[in-house]
Design a protein around this motif. Structure first.
Motif, mmCIF file in Angstrom:
data_model
loop_
_atom_site.group_PDB
_atom_site.id
_atom_site.type_symbol
_atom_site.label_atom_id
_atom_site.label_comp_id
_atom_site.label_asym_id
_atom_site.label_seq_id
_atom_site.Cartn_x
_atom_site.Cartn_y
_atom_site.Cartn_z
ATOM 1 N N PRO A 142 10.408 18.885 -17.653
ATOM 2 C CA PRO A 142 9.513 19.243 -18.765
ATOM 3 C C PRO A 142 9.278 18.108 -19.754
ATOM 4 N N GLU A 143 10.203 17.153 -19.839
ATOM 5 C CA GLU A 143 10.090 16.119 -20.861
ATOM 6 C C GLU A 143 9.165 14.964 -20.471
ATOM 7 N N VAL A 144 8.887 14.814 -19.181
ATOM 8 C CA VAL A 144 8.073 13.679 -18.718
ATOM 9 C C VAL A 144 6.981 14.181 -17.782
ATOM 10 N N ALA A 145 5.974 13.327 -17.576
ATOM 11 C CA ALA A 145 4.842 13.710 -16.727
ATOM 12 C C ALA A 145 5.307 13.912 -15.285
ATOM 13 N N GLY A 146 5.073 15.108 -14.759
ATOM 14 C CA GLY A 146 5.504 15.409 -13.399
ATOM 15 C C GLY A 146 4.792 14.593 -12.350
ATOM 16 N N SER A 147 3.614 14.068 -12.686
ATOM 17 C CA SER A 147 2.846 13.288 -11.723
ATOM 18 C C SER A 147 3.323 11.845 -11.630
ATOM 19 N N PRO A 149 6.856 10.183 -10.976
ATOM 20 C CA PRO A 149 8.299 10.302 -10.728
ATOM 21 C C PRO A 149 9.120 9.114 -11.234
ATOM 22 N N THR A 150 8.476 7.988 -11.557
ATOM 23 C CA THR A 150 9.238 6.856 -12.080
ATOM 24 C C THR A 150 9.790 7.153 -13.477
ATOM 25 N N LEU A 151 9.303 8.234 -14.105
ATOM 26 C CA LEU A 151 9.753 8.592 -15.453
ATOM 27 C C LEU A 151 10.911 9.584 -15.450
ATOM 28 N N ILE A 152 11.365 10.002 -14.282
ATOM 29 C CA ILE A 152 12.423 11.015 -14.191
ATOM 30 C C ILE A 152 13.633 10.616 -15.040
ATOM 31 N N GLN A 153 14.134 11.593 -15.815
ATOM 32 C CA GLN A 153 15.251 11.336 -16.720
ATOM 33 C C GLN A 153 16.574 11.913 -16.225
ATOM 34 N N THR A 154 16.541 12.858 -15.297
ATOM 35 C CA THR A 154 17.787 13.376 -14.733
ATOM 36 C C THR A 154 18.539 12.215 -14.089
ATOM 37 N N LYS A 155 19.797 12.025 -14.482
ATOM 38 C CA LYS A 155 20.544 10.840 -14.061
ATOM 39 C C LYS A 155 21.804 11.216 -13.302
ATOM 40 N N ALA A 156 22.205 10.324 -12.415
ATOM 41 C CA ALA A 156 23.446 10.491 -11.659
ATOM 42 C C ALA A 156 24.240 9.195 -11.734
ATOM 43 N N TYR A 157 25.554 9.335 -11.889
ATOM 44 C CA TYR A 157 26.422 8.151 -11.862
ATOM 45 C C TYR A 157 27.570 8.404 -10.892
ATOM 46 N N GLU A 158 28.071 7.320 -10.316
ATOM 47 C CA GLU A 158 29.136 7.419 -9.332
ATOM 48 C C GLU A 158 30.493 7.627 -10.008
ATOM 49 N N ASP A 161 34.224 9.223 -4.878
ATOM 50 C CA ASP A 161 33.411 9.646 -3.739
ATOM 51 C C ASP A 161 32.316 10.624 -4.138
ATOM 52 N N GLU A 162 32.135 10.832 -5.420
ATOM 53 C CA GLU A 162 31.159 11.810 -5.891
ATOM 54 C C GLU A 162 30.124 11.157 -6.811
ATOM 55 N N TRP A 163 29.020 11.856 -6.936
ATOM 56 C CA TRP A 163 28.021 11.546 -7.950
ATOM 57 C C TRP A 163 28.037 12.684 -8.966
ATOM 58 N N VAL A 164 27.922 12.336 -10.235
ATOM 59 C CA VAL A 164 27.872 13.331 -11.311
ATOM 60 C C VAL A 164 26.458 13.316 -11.884
ATOM 61 N N ILE A 165 25.841 14.493 -11.924
ATOM 62 C CA ILE A 165 24.415 14.587 -12.270
ATOM 63 C C ILE A 165 24.236 15.406 -13.545
ATOM 64 N N ASN A 166 23.374 14.912 -14.426
ATOM 65 C CA ASN A 166 22.988 15.623 -15.642
ATOM 66 C C ASN A 166 21.475 15.507 -15.822
ATOM 67 N N GLY A 167 20.857 16.617 -16.216
ATOM 68 C CA GLY A 167 19.414 16.556 -16.421
ATOM 69 C C GLY A 167 18.785 17.916 -16.603
ATOM 70 N N HIS A 168 17.472 17.934 -16.531
ATOM 71 C CA HIS A 168 16.676 19.123 -16.860
ATOM 72 C C HIS A 168 15.477 19.162 -15.917
ATOM 73 N N LYS A 169 15.334 20.249 -15.176
ATOM 74 C CA LYS A 169 14.206 20.427 -14.259
ATOM 75 C C LYS A 169 13.486 21.729 -14.591
ATOM 76 N N TRP A 170 12.214 21.800 -14.221
ATOM 77 C CA TRP A 170 11.536 23.087 -14.361
ATOM 78 C C TRP A 170 10.408 23.208 -13.345
ATOM 79 N N PHE A 171 9.858 24.435 -13.253
ATOM 80 C CA PHE A 171 8.898 24.795 -12.212
ATOM 81 C C PHE A 171 9.464 24.469 -10.831
ATOM 82 N N ILE A 172 10.734 24.843 -10.634
ATOM 83 C CA ILE A 172 11.390 24.628 -9.351
ATOM 84 C C ILE A 172 11.196 25.887 -8.519
#
Length: 417
Positions: A142-147, A149-158, A161-172
């Motif tokens: 919702p925070e960035v233009a869906g058209s 994808p280079t603006l995606i703000q949901t982030k993952a860090y290593e 052996d795992e990735w930890v993900i934080n973010g916000h999605k909508w219209f899924i």
């Protein structure tokens, strides 16, 4: 190069079988499920049981999974052949689902087939093809233009052996029913190019850290499109889909055929609206003659007919280029898919609008399917890329064609005329 979209006798027979199945089996069941004709709509377990029974019938008839290869239980159809299936299936609201070629699962199947490891295919693709699970694709925020994808703000860090993900999605779409999600998020802080910042992961659902906040209400009510808040969601590195930094590439690979599949289904809806428009004009008498005899109505029918014809040709040609690209990597179909997606989405809105106008107050009511179709059609102009983004890309490709070749021919389909 000759362009011939004539179907073989075997495929024409298949098209007629699908048409008969939609008309004779799915549509009567849809009327029963939705309570059309005076009955009460089916709900809960009864509704689900009726829909599953339809799927079992389609599977038994051999009209199941048209877009997937035979080794995965599918019909192995190319995109030109798939167009005729989708255009028949979508004459009914439940048709694509009954044949297991509905969005977003259809696009996710293509994606898993191309990008997943053997272990991932066995765990996620196989049950999806068998119709035992549902999936979703989580990219839009919702925070960035869906058209973009280079603006995606949901982030993952290593973290080990795992990735930890934080973010916000909508219209899924499909999130509340899905057993897994394909999630696109940012994993690279300083990529060589902006398109290499994202990676994709397969997320088992439900899972701690994946929080379904609400189902987003739209102009046609509850839609199955969820808003998701992702908080410290942990996923093993083996759940990455494709390579690190390939999330954008994966998304673009998925969206080309998926956009065209939408167009195939929209053609079915537009054809239904045109059929209803003509039928109404032949049976409604006003001011001394049938509506069909009035020039203004004839223009509406003529414009709709021409636009539907254009749409069919555009979809078939774009589909033929996707099929050609599967054999030759040098074939580029992005421009043709963008033009088809933009034109067909707008055509759908115009044709349904004219059909409503010809029906008068009846068309505005919910006594016909036109009002519901119109609400859904408005979504087509921004789903999988807004009109303006497609226009921008079309213009860029046309300018590039002229700059490179001294002609815009490549930008207009590179056809042999």
């Amino acid at each position: 190069m000759a362009i011939d979209f004539t179907l073989t006798p075997e495929l024409e027979e298949l098209r007629m079988r699908i048409r008969a199945f939609v008309t004779d089996v799915i549509m009567p069941a849809e009327a029963e499920i939705e309570g059309h004709g005076g009955g009460e709509p089916l709900g809960g377990k009864e509704r689900i049981a009726r829909l599953i029974a339809l799927r079992k019938l389609a599977h038994a008839e051999g009209i199941w999974l048209p877009h997937m290869p035979p080794e995965w239980g599918g019909m192995g159809l190319g995109h030109v052949e798939l167009a005729m299936v989708q255009a028949e299936a979508a004459k009914s609201r439940y048709g694509p689902w009954v044949f297991n070629c509905q969005a977003p699962d259809e696009g996710n199947m293509h994606t898993l087939l191309h990008w997943a490891t053997d272990e991932q295919k066995e765990k996620y693709l196989k049950p999806l093809c068998e119709g035992k699970t549902w999936s979703c694709f989580a990219m839009t925020e919702p925070e960035v233009a869906g058209s973009d994808p280079t603006l995606i703000q949901t982030k993952a860090y290593e973290d080990g052996d795992e990735w930890v993900i934080n973010g916000h999605k909508w219209f899924i779409s499909n999130a509340r029913r899905a057993s897994f999600a394909i999630l696109v998020c940012r994993t690279e802080d300083d990529p060589d190019i902006p398109q290499a910042a994202n990676s994709a992961f397969i997320i088992d659902l439900p899972q701690e850290g994946w929080n379904d906040v609400r189902e987003v209400e739209t102009m046609h009510g509850g839609t199955g499109h969820s808003e998701i808040v992702i908080t410290d969601l942990r996923v093993h590195k083996d759940q990455m889909l494709g390579g690190r930094g390939q999330g954008h590439l994966l998304g673009q690979y998925r969206l080309g055929p998926a956009r065209l599949a939408h167009c195939m289904r929209w053609i079915a809806q537009a054809e239904t609206a045109l059929d209803m428009m003509v039928d109404r004009s032949l049976n409604r008498f006003s001011h001394g003659s049938l509506l069909a005899e009035k020039q203004g109505i004839q223009w509406m029918i003529a414009d709709s007919t021409m636009e539907l014809y254009q749409s069919k040709l555009m979809v078939l040609h774009a589909a033929s280029k996707i099929d050609a690209a599967s054999k030759d990597d040098s074939v580029d179909f992005k421009g043709e898919v963008s033009m088809a997606k933009h034109f067909v989405a707008n055509m759908l809105n115009r044709v349904i609008d004219r059909a409503i106008q010809v029906h008068g107050a009846l068309g505005y009511s919910t006594d016909t399917p036109l009002a519901h179709m119109y609400q859904h059609a408005r979504w087509a102009r921004f789903a999988d890329g807004a009109d303006e983004v497609h226009q921008m890309r079309i213009a860029q490709r046309t300018i590039a064609a002229y700059t490179d070749d001294g002609s815009t021919r490549r930008g207009t389909g590179d056809l042999p005329i």
